[in-house]
Enzyme design. Sequence first.
Site, short mmCIF file in Angstrom:
data_model
loop_
_atom_site.label_atom_id
_atom_site.label_comp_id
_atom_site.label_asym_id
_atom_site.label_seq_id
_atom_site.Cartn_x
_atom_site.Cartn_y
_atom_site.Cartn_z
CD GLU A 140 41.91 42.60 27.68
OE1 GLU A 140 41.74 41.54 28.31
OE2 GLU A 140 41.75 43.72 28.21
CG HIS B 66 45.55 43.25 31.83
ND1 HIS B 66 45.69 43.43 30.48
CD2 HIS B 66 44.24 42.95 32.04
CE1 HIS B 66 44.50 43.24 29.88
NE2 HIS B 66 43.60 42.94 30.81
CG HIS C 219 41.29 39.20 32.88
ND1 HIS C 219 40.99 38.65 31.67
CD2 HIS C 219 41.40 40.53 32.67
CE1 HIS C 219 40.91 39.61 30.75
NE2 HIS C 219 41.16 40.78 31.34
CD GLU C 220 41.83 43.15 35.50
OE1 GLU C 220 42.73 43.80 34.93
OE2 GLU C 220 40.69 43.00 35.00
#
Lengths: 490, 490
Positions: free
Chosen positions: B285, B259, B255-256
Amino acid sequence: MSAFDELKAHLRVTCALEQVQGRLGWDQETVMPRGAADQRAEEMAAMEAVLHARRTDPRLGDWLAAVQAPDEAGAALIRHARRDYDRHARVPADLAEEIARETSRAQGIWAEARAKDDVDAFLPVLDRVLGLKRQEAQAMANGGDPYDALLALYEPGMTGAEVAALFDRLRPQLLALREAVMGAARQPEPLRGHFDRDEQIRIAQMLAERFGYDRTRGRIDMAVHPFSSGSGADVRITTRVDEGDPFNCFYSTIHELGHAVYEQGVAPDHALTPLGQGASMGVHESQARFFENQLGRSRAFTGWLHGVMAETFGDPGCGGAEGFCATVNRVHPGFIRTEADELHYNLHIMLRFDLERALVAGDLAVDDLEGAWNERFERDFGMAVDRPANGFLQDVHWSVGLFGYFPTYTLGNLYAGCLWRAMQADLPDLEAALGQGDPMPAVRWLGERVHRHGALRSPRETIAHACGSEPGEAPLIDYLTVKFGAIYGF
Amino acid sequence: MSAFDELKAHLRVTCALEQVQGRLGWDQETVMPRGAADQRAEEMAAMEAVLHARRTDPRLGDWLAAVQAPDEAGAALIRHARRDYDRHARVPADLAEEIARETSRAQGIWAEARAKDDVDAFLPVLDRVLGLKRQEAQAMANGGDPYDALLALYEPGMTGAEVAALFDRLRPQLLALREAVMGAARQPEPLRGHFDRDEQIRIAQMLAERFGYDRTRGRIDMAVHPFSSGSGADVRITTRVDEGDPFNCFYSTIHELGHAVYEQGVAPDHALTPLGQGASMGVHESQARFFENQLGRSRAFTGWLHGVMAETFGDPGCGGAEGFCATVNRVHPGFIRTEADELHYNLHIMLRFDLERALVAGDLAVDDLEGAWNERFERDFGMAVDRPANGFLQDVHWSVGLFGYFPTYTLGNLYAGCLWRAMQADLPDLEAALGQGDPMPAVRWLGERVHRHGALRSPRETIAHACGSEPGEAPLIDYLTVKFGAIYGF
């Protein structure tokens, strides 16, 4: 709000931003990804632009014209504010920004050049940094001596001529001592062996605790060049490990602890004001060198450390605690300043002082620096520099623009000598405590006499207040004579 | 210099200072000594004071009145500058500073309160932060809806009413899907076992490499709450490890990475301008959720991960690669948003959206928040909150003033659905690559269509440009239906 309150509120924000700048410096030397160097240089330049604008804000001139000091601390704060305002107002904003940008970038280039002994990669950068710092020095000097203007950033109230005169007095005494030591029949062996990295770090952490470092307001990380950074509630140190030489880790840790415990010990009343930090870099180095030498390398403390080493790594084989102390304090010429014994250390500083003074005066070109260094080193140390990383590339200082900083190490040694003499009378039981690995009686004495006052007084007054007499070089020479006389038997 | 050049030079320094502010936030959540919290709050307030002064500098008004855009990027830059200037000029400087100070302080208090389930310690802080943010929202809204003003900080062009309408459309479709899933005969087992911390970190690092994260311009550290921080050449992520649940580490890392790879992929031309970052938090997101779900939780990629896990920890025992994929995607109600499956995730967001909208509107008091949360949670998830840390204390957002942020997660899911549909046509071989643990064809597609443009276009336009059609919720529902239909057999 009174002019004083306005001034203090303005300085509070400036001081907070200086802490942020210091934190960025810490980040750069410990955790920053290497690809971020150029962007970081822009960030540093932006911070410097903001700080320069705040430091030269015309309202400072108005407040300083109208201000009345409410008390002694207020008067000291105004003194600092006036000096800083006068100094910064003379430096053009774009020059201040450019210095921040170039020195941020230069640091990474220096580190890489040193690792590869790549002089050619470093010289153009050094030349740019020196050029910018000379411009800044001339602006600040306002017709006076540019080197003095730089020195005053680190040791207010001191001039290059005074340092030169001091060094001229110290030099023959140090050389005489060195001759006595090197000619002595008893010559200690260096330490040999392999010393596990994790165990070294464990001992460094134990040292931090014993020297009174508050880990809830600080932290210890690894870095190429050990340093201490920050004030007040966030004072961090770094160290390094050489598995062949644990003293490198232990004594650079104790050195940085001296800086850090000083900053942590400043009275909270002074926080986020110009008084909320060490009185000068000379006084700062006095604390670092005192921790390292007068305490950490004392016969009593090395006795305790000998036990710790024996327990951790097995018998260090230097001939017991007595021999171990001699090994810790072994006098021998070497290339590296940070690893030098207490006699050679100041010779390293004198070399750098003369060269940087010539650089700033324009009497020495960057292209001739390596030659000048090597020639002088051979004359002073009796050995030829074998590679640039062991010569003029060894220190970070010049790459980051710290011309005028080096003398503060020897001033620190001198102040430490004065503090040591003064402490003897007050703490008759110190040796017994040190023998138990407990330097806290000395740390508390320094805390009370030096640390808590921060920059309330000038560097000289800070030491005079702590010792009850004006600083001079005699106590340092006495301390060295007694210490090395005992070890080398002369 | 033209008004445009003056504007751009001013914004460059502002953007560099915003990077510094971000770095301080990283420091606070990863390495800051806990005793430094109060001082850090002052430092954050000082940075905010500087930034607010720059963002409301009256010269911005002059430049914006005179400026002419040289090209498309220039026009976008001016759009951003005008919006930011209008917004910030409405917020009093002391309010901006006070928010920075309080939210910096609140973060540590929240972390401790969560660790101890100490609601009483947290409520007064939350009340202060909410009060300040409501003031700010009212100032920015300038007579409009305060919640919209906050939402616009994270998703420009979106209103609370639009989000509410979207959620009203999504909700029944998600509930229908959940019913189909929960009623299916085939129900996957959760993963059980002990998974060594160091091995998890090694796999997380391998994931970083496979997803195209450039470690020379970033780094991975541990933190309580995984996050990504920074733009351009210094984009850092954090992760965490639970030895009972390796998916926590792996999927929060992926997830990170979404980003971080987005930020690293913005064209260097946009660096240190308002275009040099993601288009919005919703688009951000979308990248994070796309990496995590459409790529990381796909049948093909979990097949590869199954092999890695079997090799590292032994057979995970879920019934082969097929069963492992079902386990990774197992749908089940749970307390924690960041650990939620793709169906429940949006229900978590809807709950938070309704509550924070009521808080900002003044329709819900902080004292009634826990009750409102627990009641709503039981209604939506069919289970009672067992402790505050599993309820309203679980997320950092509100403590640091991020009211209006939560909807961007569901917007991200929606955008990710659109991108997934558009990608299918272009990348027929993606599944084969994912099966080899190689998401780079998708990452490159996103890099070209989304990442490199930064904030050149509005969030909606960014997605429309990438997909060739306007964003809507149908692709997300289709994606979920196909995916969970395959896993649960309906």
